[in-house]
Design a protein around this motif. Structure first.
Motif, mmCIF file in Angstrom:
data_model
loop_
_atom_site.group_PDB
_atom_site.id
_atom_site.type_symbol
_atom_site.label_atom_id
_atom_site.label_comp_id
_atom_site.label_asym_id
_atom_site.label_seq_id
_atom_site.Cartn_x
_atom_site.Cartn_y
_atom_site.Cartn_z
ATOM 1 N N UNK A 158 0.847 -1.204 0.000
ATOM 2 C CA UNK A 158 0.000 0.000 0.000
ATOM 3 C C UNK A 158 0.874 1.243 0.000
ATOM 4 N N UNK A 159 1.891 1.264 0.864
ATOM 5 C CA UNK A 159 2.779 2.430 0.955
ATOM 6 C C UNK A 159 3.500 2.694 -0.366
ATOM 7 N N UNK A 160 3.826 1.617 -1.081
ATOM 8 C CA UNK A 160 4.538 1.770 -2.349
ATOM 9 C C UNK A 160 3.591 2.086 -3.511
ATOM 10 N N UNK A 161 2.295 2.075 -3.256
ATOM 11 C CA UNK A 161 1.324 2.407 -4.297
ATOM 12 C C UNK A 161 0.981 1.262 -5.221
ATOM 13 N N UNK A 162 1.327 0.031 -4.839
ATOM 14 C CA UNK A 162 1.027 -1.116 -5.688
ATOM 15 C C UNK A 162 -0.399 -1.612 -5.504
ATOM 16 N N UNK A 163 -0.967 -1.376 -4.335
ATOM 17 C CA UNK A 163 -2.384 -1.681 -4.095
ATOM 18 C C UNK A 163 -3.002 -0.501 -3.360
ATOM 19 N N UNK A 164 -4.320 -0.353 -3.522
ATOM 20 C CA UNK A 164 -4.995 0.795 -2.919
ATOM 21 C C UNK A 164 -5.285 0.582 -1.451
ATOM 22 N N UNK A 165 -5.547 -0.652 -1.061
ATOM 23 C CA UNK A 165 -5.901 -0.933 0.331
ATOM 24 C C UNK A 165 -5.435 -2.335 0.693
#
Length: 392
Positions: A158-165
């Motif tokens: 999530x922090x890396x922006x690979x998944x939204x939640x």
């Protein structure tokens, strides 16, 4: 403008975000319903504010996102760099990822790891054969302590922006396990003396270790982490400042050091608890001076097995042999610590003293789990006996 989150094929469980903008229509596959709705909401907000570049960015959870294996590998590099971890803790994370998480999720894009897939993973590990090491079901207690590894990896995604939640965050519980109580099953004085006699025949040094453990209330790793320089033979004190786990030395469980007495009369049927009041409790001072191998270096391990520090496997192998020879019902060696606590409290030792001696950070835990052995008005304390349970 239109941004919609829906299943491309109804009932498939595969969710997409559809964006219509300036006469153009685009679609991105996103993990589950919750993730798709979050991504759709974020895109609407950006477009309303005029941020059209959002349409060119990778939508978290799309097939182009990295696989779980890649994310887990990067997390194993990143997480220890920012957090102070014991070596054993890091090794536990690595083993669970390598033995369980990578075989289950390794080739999947990180965005395709949904709550349903995680629940299927949990169910498969609770089924017979779920543990590759034993061929049996993975214990619920193991799952409770290991699943946070998966949550931490997904938080990183999530922090890396690979998944939204994170699919493990929020919503109903992923699973429910039956309570797994840890049994507090202390040894009686007669059993403890039989154990010491048997140990003296099998391995004299191991008998000294058992007596020191029972008379001090230390944890297993703390006893095995003792060094010659930690002992004060004049006062019968040990400086507990490290723990041995997975053949490595690290800090104690609480991260604090403490001075403890190893002269408490736990092995005798007496009414007192004060250290050093009986000849038998003081006999350990002579026994420590007569260890088969006494290292000259004060930083060498105090107790050795075949010339090396005693690891968990060596400890358990000797312990089983000793209990079999003694004819004493098998219990885990950590019951020596429970024997110390229950015996001391049954003899009216101050609770704060027992907590400090045993390294319990909160004395309240003694009231919670050892109240059965504390004397109360109108009735004597319960003698050491089995079947008290500690709910986890």
């Amino acid at each position: 403008m239109g941004v919609v989150a829906r299943e491309k094929v109804k009932g498939s469980g595969v969710w997409y975000v559809f964006v219509t903008w300036n006469g153009r229509r685009r679609a991105k596959r996103v993990g589950d319903r919750k993730a798709a709705q979050v991504v759709a909401s974020q895109l609407r907000a950006r477009l309303v504010l005029g941020d059209q570049s959002a349409l060119e960015r990778r939508v978290p959870g799309s097939p182009s996102s990295p696989t779980f294996s890649t994310v887990a590998e990067r997390w194993l590099e990143w997480y220890p760099a920012l957090n102070s971890l014991r070596h054993g803790t890091l090794e536990t994370h690595k083993r669970f990822i390598g033995s369980h998480l990578v075989p289950a999720f390794g080739s999947l894009p990180i965005g395709e790891i949904t709550r349903r897939r995680i629940q299927e993973f949990i169910a498969s590990r609770r089924a017979p054969g779920g543990s590759p090491a034993t061929g049996k079901a993975l214990a619920d207690s193991t799952l409770r302590t290991r699943l946070p590894t998966l949550k931490l990896v997904l938080d990183f995604a999530v922090e890396e922006g690979w998944i939204a939640a994170n699919p493990m965050a929020g919503g109903p519980r992923l699973w429910r396990s039956a309570p797994q109580p840890e049994t507090i099953d202390p040894f009686t004085g007669r059993e403890l003396r039989a154990v010491l006699e048997a140990a003296a025949i099998i391995d004299r040094d191991f008998a000294v270790l058992i007596r020191l453990w029972a008379q001090s209330g230390m944890r297993s790793g703390e006893v095995r982490g003792l060094q010659r320089g930690d002992l004060d033979h004049e006062r019968g004190l040990a400086h507990v400042q490290r723990s041995r786990s997975l053949r490595r030395l690290g800090p104690t469980k609480t991260g604090r050091s403490r001075l403890v007495s190893f002269l408490h009369p736990i092995c005798e049927d007496v009414a007192t608890w004060e250290p050093g009041v009986t000849q038998e409790s003081r006999s350990i001072l002579v026994a420590l001076q007569r260890l088969t191998v006494t290292p000259l270096d004060p930083e060498q391990p105090l107790f050795l097995l075949r010339g090396r520090a005693i690891d968990e496997n060596g400890l358990y192998a000797l312990w089983r042999r000793v209990l079999t020879k003694a004819g004493v019902r098998y219990r885990e060696p950590e019951q020596l610590r429970h024997t110390f606590a229950s015996t001391m409290l049954s003899r009216n030792a101050p609770v704060l003293y027992v907590a400090t001696q045993g390294g319990w950070r909160n004395p309240g835990i003694l009231f919670k789990y050892y109240a059965k052995w504390m004397p109360q008005a109108g009735r004597p304390a319960t003698q050491a006996q089995p079947d008290a349970t500690m709910g986890l």
